[in-house]
Design a protein around this motif. Sequence first.
Motif, short mmCIF file in Angstrom:
data_model
loop_
_atom_site.label_atom_id
_atom_site.label_comp_id
_atom_site.label_asym_id
_atom_site.label_seq_id
_atom_site.Cartn_x
_atom_site.Cartn_y
_atom_site.Cartn_z
N ASN A 8 28.38 -44.89 32.50
CA ASN A 8 27.68 -45.99 32.85
C ASN A 8 26.78 -45.90 33.93
O ASN A 8 26.20 -46.80 34.51
CB ASN A 8 29.01 -46.87 33.59
CG ASN A 8 29.90 -47.23 32.41
OD1 ASN A 8 29.62 -47.62 31.55
ND2 ASN A 8 30.97 -46.63 32.86
N GLY A 9 26.53 -44.38 34.50
CA GLY A 9 25.43 -44.35 35.53
C GLY A 9 26.15 -44.38 36.97
O GLY A 9 27.46 -44.63 36.89
N ILE A 10 25.66 -44.30 38.02
CA ILE A 10 26.31 -44.15 39.47
C ILE A 10 26.37 -45.55 40.04
O ILE A 10 27.37 -45.79 40.63
CB ILE A 10 25.30 -43.42 40.39
CG1 ILE A 10 25.59 -41.88 39.73
CG2 ILE A 10 25.82 -43.33 41.59
CD1 ILE A 10 24.68 -40.80 40.19
N GLY A 11 25.32 -46.36 40.14
CA GLY A 11 25.45 -47.63 40.85
C GLY A 11 26.24 -48.64 40.37
O GLY A 11 26.95 -48.60 39.09
N PRO A 12 26.17 -49.75 41.08
CA PRO A 12 27.05 -50.92 40.43
C PRO A 12 26.43 -51.46 39.14
O PRO A 12 25.39 -51.65 38.86
CB PRO A 12 26.75 -52.02 41.52
CG PRO A 12 25.77 -51.44 42.26
CD PRO A 12 25.53 -50.08 42.28
#
Length: 66
Positions: free
Chosen positions: A57-61
Amino acid sequence: MEEKKMTPQERYASKYKKQYSLPCFTSTEQDIIDKLESVPNKAGYIKALIRADIAVNGIGPEGTTD
């Protein structure tokens, strides 16, 4: 009174370490408690789950990398 001198390990930890607490209630989250109790390295298990989530999902929100 003299202050205790910090060891190099303590100085490093105070500068770079972050620590998080995860409260779990036995009445509603016993499944989480049981799973964490069953693994020998709780911190490593949680970190592996987070890294797998980041890979998907990646790092950020909301999956962003910001």
